[in-house]
Motif scaffolding. Sequence first.
Motif, PDB file in Angstrom:
ATOM      1  N   MET A 226       1.762  -4.894  -3.770  1.00 29.85           N
ATOM      2  CA  MET A 226       0.358  -5.231  -3.989  1.00 29.85           C
ATOM      3  C   MET A 226      -0.510  -4.645  -2.876  1.00 29.85           C
ATOM      4  N   ALA A 227      -0.032  -4.776  -1.634  1.00 28.06           N
ATOM      5  CA  ALA A 227      -0.791  -4.226  -0.507  1.00 28.06           C
ATOM      6  C   ALA A 227      -0.884  -2.708  -0.610  1.00 28.06           C
ATOM      7  N   ALA A 228       0.239  -2.054  -0.963  1.00 30.43           N
ATOM      8  CA  ALA A 228       0.243  -0.596  -1.097  1.00 30.43           C
ATOM      9  C   ALA A 228      -0.673  -0.136  -2.225  1.00 30.43           C
ATOM     10  N   ALA A 229      -0.653  -0.870  -3.344  1.00 28.45           N
ATOM     11  CA  ALA A 229      -1.511  -0.510  -4.482  1.00 28.45           C
ATOM     12  C   ALA A 229      -2.982  -0.621  -4.112  1.00 28.45           C
ATOM     13  N   TYR A 230      -3.331  -1.679  -3.417  1.00 26.68           N
ATOM     14  CA  TYR A 230      -4.743  -1.843  -3.055  1.00 26.68           C
ATOM     15  C   TYR A 230      -5.174  -0.794  -2.036  1.00 26.68           C
ATOM     16  N   ILE A 231      -4.319  -0.529  -1.053  1.00 27.95           N
ATOM     17  CA  ILE A 231      -4.654   0.494  -0.055  1.00 27.95           C
ATOM     18  C   ILE A 231      -4.843   1.850  -0.739  1.00 27.95           C
ATOM     19  N   SER A 232      -3.990   2.148  -1.724  1.00 35.90           N
ATOM     20  CA  SER A 232      -4.123   3.409  -2.465  1.00 35.90           C
ATOM     21  C   SER A 232      -5.456   3.472  -3.202  1.00 35.90           C
TER      22      SER A 232
ATOM     23  N   VAL B 200      -5.360 -10.781  -1.657  1.00 32.28           N
ATOM     24  CA  VAL B 200      -5.084 -11.566  -0.449  1.00 32.28           C
ATOM     25  C   VAL B 200      -4.697 -12.988  -0.821  1.00 32.28           C
ATOM     26  N   TRP B 201      -5.487 -13.564  -1.767  1.00 32.36           N
ATOM     27  CA  TRP B 201      -5.180 -14.926  -2.185  1.00 32.36           C
ATOM     28  C   TRP B 201      -3.797 -15.004  -2.826  1.00 32.36           C
ATOM     29  N   THR B 202      -3.464 -14.035  -3.665  1.00 29.26           N
ATOM     30  CA  THR B 202      -2.158 -14.028  -4.324  1.00 29.26           C
ATOM     31  C   THR B 202      -1.025 -13.894  -3.313  1.00 29.26           C
TER      32      THR B 202
END
Length: 513
Positions: A19-25, A267-269
């Motif tokens: 999830m973090a990688a997807a959002y950063i992308s 972030v919440w997830t």
Amino acid sequence: MKNFKFNKKIIVRIAVGLMAAAYISLVIIQIFYLRQTTELLNTQFDNSVRRAMQQTAKTLDEQEVIKIIDEIANGNTPDAQQAKELLSKYNEGDINSIFDIGPVKPSPNFEDFRLPPPHHRQINTSISATAQETMKRNSSYVEKTHNLMLSIFARRRYNNMTGLITDRIDPIELRNILTENLSANGIKLDFNFAIASRNSGCIYRIGEPSFTIDDECYKEKLFASEPSQQTYDLVVRFSNKQTFFFEHLRLIIPFVIAMTLLLILCVWTMMYLLSEQRLAEIQNNFVRNMTHELKTPVASISLASQMLSDPSVIKSDDMVKRMSTTISQESKRLVLLIDTVLQTSILDKDRSSLKLIPTDINDLIQRVTESFAIKVENTHSGVLKTDLKASDAIAEVDDMHFTNIIFNLMDNAVKYSSPERPLIIEIKTHNEMENLIIEISDNGIGIDKSSLKHIFEKYYRVSTGDRHDIKGFGLGLAYVHNMVKRHNGTITAESELSIGTKFTISLPIYKEK
């Protein structure tokens, strides 16, 4: 089971990482897109401004030429007729520009203002005589018009050699022309302009406010068709260029909002997944500890019952008394464990389960301390002190639950007392504004700062180091915090290691309706 838990933990971490990688992308792609769009908009803006300035310069040039043509048309020179015909064609729209039929950049010398002999193509004999006559007439008209334009450029150069640029340009008209051309090219921004001499560097503001030429300015040569040694630039500066970009990028704002919401959701997830993972581990530990605690009294009661019921066992009065005492003590222990389990369900109930009645908190505390004093005295020769100074101690509380709140806090003080010194528990009450303040402090082992912020969390237990005589399931303070909140109050904790802990409860004073 351990492998399953380990795999589940790994899966949660992988999910959070993805999830973090997807959002950063997505953020990187968006930044790249905004950068590319901004560069394209900047290029578009520059091209539009330059195109508008070129059109403005051409219009100024053409307007000056038309004035000279009009003077010739109203005079008695041989070119008057050609000038009238040229103005007529221009006014009727037969030609888009005066320069469409005349040389735009004649030779800089007067002697060179001669039209070269027209190039006549070989006319096919199959062309009719009428068509040939029309071609000759048009060729003659073009030749005369060229000669007229050459004379106009010669006269304009002569007239303007000693004239000032400010006399040739009307600032109001120039602003109107420039505004119209900019608007036609999609630029609707406020601007300032000036005329700058390329030769002397002098700036003619022509009615505009103070003007300084810098890298943000746009320049366009004026009267480019004029063969003069003195050249001028039209200089334009935009004070709010960012508005152009904002208007074109406003469609991206919903996307930015969506990205922000996505970030909050991610972030919440992630926090939820991590907290759920941590809660699951705590609950598993709770179940294991509770199962272990339940087995002990059940086994003791079962063994005592078997011995009492076994006819082969000789039953003396002393043995019967000892077995009965064991059954009684272990039964009480079972009740306490069952009450602990019930507390977990109480934490999830709503406020409607409380029976709130106006109660004198000083009297309630006095009753609790009288019954609890013996336990304190039996713990390292402890002392229980009360200082109930609250003059208005009536609050709307549930008697049973609020009694449990005071009991739990004092019981914690006993559990976490220091074996190195006599236990001292102090309970104080006083009034602050419209609130009743209750303080319960002790001189126990204290709580470190990293644990202090978690003590009201469900199932959380403070580490006691090498002490293994302290039993609990991390529900007591969670229950206290939850109940105080349901009484419309607040509770805070202060603590220092090896010094002690103080809990402060604030309740609204009851007011008769």
